[in-house]
Design a protein around this motif. Structure first.
Motif, PDB file in Angstrom:
ATOM      1  N   THR A 188       0.828  -1.216   0.000  1.00 48.80           N
ATOM      2  CA  THR A 188       0.000   0.000   0.000  1.00 48.80           C
ATOM      3  C   THR A 188       0.864   1.269   0.000  1.00 48.80           C
ATOM      4  O   THR A 188       0.651   2.178  -0.813  1.00 48.80           O
ATOM      5  N   GLU A 189       1.846   1.305   0.911  1.00 48.77           N
ATOM      6  CA  GLU A 189       2.635   2.552   1.030  1.00 48.77           C
ATOM      7  C   GLU A 189       3.416   2.866  -0.234  1.00 48.77           C
ATOM      8  O   GLU A 189       3.457   4.016  -0.681  1.00 48.77           O
ATOM      9  N   SER A 190       4.047   1.836  -0.817  1.00 50.59           N
ATOM     10  CA  SER A 190       4.851   2.133  -2.008  1.00 50.59           C
ATOM     11  C   SER A 190       3.937   2.461  -3.197  1.00 50.59           C
ATOM     12  O   SER A 190       4.302   3.247  -4.084  1.00 50.59           O
ATOM     13  N   SER A 191       2.747   1.888  -3.206  1.00 49.32           N
ATOM     14  CA  SER A 191       1.795   2.210  -4.269  1.00 49.32           C
ATOM     15  C   SER A 191       1.485   3.711  -4.225  1.00 49.32           C
ATOM     16  O   SER A 191       1.481   4.393  -5.260  1.00 49.32           O
ATOM     17  N   VAL A 192       1.268   4.219  -3.016  1.00 51.28           N
ATOM     18  CA  VAL A 192       0.941   5.641  -2.862  1.00 51.28           C
ATOM     19  C   VAL A 192       2.165   6.508  -3.163  1.00 51.28           C
ATOM     20  O   VAL A 192       2.072   7.492  -3.904  1.00 51.28           O
ATOM     21  N   SER A 193       3.323   6.112  -2.609  1.00 53.18           N
ATOM     22  CA  SER A 193       4.500   6.981  -2.809  1.00 53.18           C
ATOM     23  C   SER A 193       4.961   6.962  -4.270  1.00 53.18           C
ATOM     24  O   SER A 193       5.371   7.990  -4.806  1.00 53.18           O
ATOM     25  N   ASP A 194       4.870   5.807  -4.924  1.00 51.20           N
ATOM     26  CA  ASP A 194       5.217   5.766  -6.349  1.00 51.20           C
ATOM     27  C   ASP A 194       4.251   6.621  -7.179  1.00 51.20           C
ATOM     28  O   ASP A 194       4.645   7.241  -8.173  1.00 51.20           O
ATOM     29  N   THR A 195       3.009   6.622  -6.769  1.00 57.32           N
ATOM     30  CA  THR A 195       2.021   7.431  -7.498  1.00 57.32           C
ATOM     31  C   THR A 195       2.348   8.915  -7.340  1.00 57.32           C
ATOM     32  O   THR A 195       2.313   9.684  -8.305  1.00 57.32           O
TER      33      THR A 195
END
Ligand code: GUN
Ligand code: FE
Length: 459
Positions: A188-195
């Motif tokens: 979840t976190e990397s999905s948001v930060s990559d976005t």
């Protein structure tokens, strides 16, 4: 009529200019003049009827002491606004037209996820993305709302390719943090930060043609915290949102089991801040009246993807009903649920879909005294151009040839050099219909985005 030379300040077109003013109002101007400012790519003049071209041009103060060229269109040629594809998956081009023997959720597991996972490899991304953007431009798609994959690097590559080739685009890094295979899932976190990183990457280009778009794949593949974070990002960066909605019955049932606190599938997006006037929802095949009301209230737009809806046996969307409700509607190829890259195909499939609804209603359903009015050619052109512009929130910029808009345009040649056959009784309206139903990219002599020639059959 190739690209303007470096000294040229204006492009002048004289001939048949066709564009939509509303779903039912298609304007065909047979002797029009359009003047484009080469530096800005904007339409600076549109005169509907000019019989004496030289006299008219020499009387224009706009062109006084200016460098310009005049492109006189032949009888079988006309200008149309560029096509707008509001839903396509760039990575899926690599397997488009194969594997259409399964319904949506099995199709995703069997064909789509393994292929999308390959975009961890930048070289592969570069190769496919270069080909798919070329292909879409050659089909006359001047604006496209793209899904990439979950990979940040490959999403950047897609952006770079689109920038180089000159298409106008929404580009989305896909988000998936649940109900996805081990080899193709994010935290979840990397999905948001990559976005966030991706949004900033696109915005830093300061290219007016490129916009990042928040792209939760669909509710099934995103947890509630991820959806919420994506809604917050959309608000923070004031960027659009795209996803899939009510495509297939099994998908809807699964979604409702995952999000029991939302009253329906559409409400899942709404409850996470993902449904607003910048939202594009693809498919919308099986919508309840409550869901349609919510879409209308939030001023979200629909991307109708009929080719895909037939191939994956998803169903038939009733676009006539949505237009009657004044919901914003447009067309998507949904490559590779859809096998075709051209919006001409989407128009034809939308026509077949609309006739199918009419047939089903009269054959099996409630036979109303009023026959079902299927979408007609004028409405199909509208959906492919001005309707698309409204769905992507760019109706002030593209979609028709109003003065002040950008010149995103197709120079169509329906003469015998290509697939269309015209006869002596064919006027501009018949020529347009023959192009719509029998034409292909060989009819597109020139494709312009903001005044720049980006593709075309003619050298
Ligand atoms: N729903 C979730 N992902 C997809 C996709 O890739 N294609 C289609 N047609 N529907 C989807
Ligand atoms: Fe899709």
């Amino acid at each position: 009529m190739p690209s303007p030379s470096s000294t040229q300040e204006f492009m002048v077109f004289h001939g048949t200019v066709i564009h939509s003013l509303s779903p039912s109002d298609l304007e065909i101007n047979e002797n029009a003049v359009v003047v484009v400012n080469v530096a800005t790519g904007k339409i600076v003049l549109m005169e509907r009827k000019v019989d004496k071209l030289n006299e008219f041009l020499s009387g224009l103060s706009l062109l006084e002491n200016k460098q310009y060229n005049v492109n006189v269109l032949k009888k079988d040629q006309f200008i149309l606004p560029g096509f707008i594809d509001t839903h396509a998956h760039a990575p899926q081009f690599s397997y488009a037209a194969t594997g259409m023997d399964l319904p949506l959720l099995d199709w995703l597991d069997t064909y789509t996820f393994p292929k999308e996972a390959e975009y961890a490899e930048s070289e592969h991304a570069q190769n496919v993305y270069s080909k798919v953007v070329d292909r879409f431009l050659s089909c006359g798609t001047t604006t496209c709302s793209w899904f990439a994959t979950i990979h940040l690097e490959a999403s950047k590559i897609l952006t770079d390719v689109i920038e180089e080739k000159g298409q106008r685009a929404y580009i989305g890094k896909v988000n998936m943090d649940q109900n996805s295979p081990d080899y193709y899932i994010e935290k979840t976190e990397s999905s948001v930060s990559d976005t966030r990183t991706f949004i900033e990457y696109v915005q830093a280009k300061n290219n007016e043609l490129l916009t990042p778009i928040i792209t939760p794949r669909f509710a099934i593949s995103c947890t509630s915290p991820l959806l919420k974070a994506l809604g917050d990002l959309a608000k923070e960066y004031q960027v659009p949102i795209q996803s899939h909605l009510c495509e297939n019955v099994a998908e809807i049932e699964f979604t409702q089991s995952l999000f029991p606190n939302s009253v329906n599938y559409t409400a899942v997006y709404d409850d996470h801040g993902l449904l607003n006037d910048k939202t594009i929802m693809a498919h919308c095949v099986h919508m309840t009246e409550d869901e349609l009301k919510l879409i209308k209230e939030r001023e979200a737009g629909v991307s109708h993807c009929p080719n895909s809806n037939f191939n994956l046996q998803s169903g038939v969307a009733d676009i006539r009903h949505y237009l009657d409700l004044d919901i914003k509607c447009s067309l998507g190829t949904d490559v590779a649920g859809g096998f075709a890259t051209s919006i001409l195909d989407a128009m034809r499939s939308a026509f077949t879909a609309s006739n199918t609804i009419g047939i089903l209603k009269s054959q099996y359903g409630n036979r109303s005294p009023k026959p079902y009015k299927a979408l007609d050619a004028k409405e199909l052109i509208y959906l492919a151009t001005l309707g698309g512009a409204k769905v992507v929130g760019m109706e002030d910029k593209i979609g028709n040839f109003k003065v002040g808009k950008d010149f995103d345009a197709l120079v169509v040649d329906a003469s015998d050099n290509g697939p269309v056959r015209l006869f002596r009784h064919d006027g501009a309206w018949e020529t347009l219909q023959k192009f719509l139903f029998t034409g292909d990219e060989r009819c597109l002599s020139h494709v312009y985005v903001r005044g720049r020639r980006v593709a075309g059959w003619k050298q």
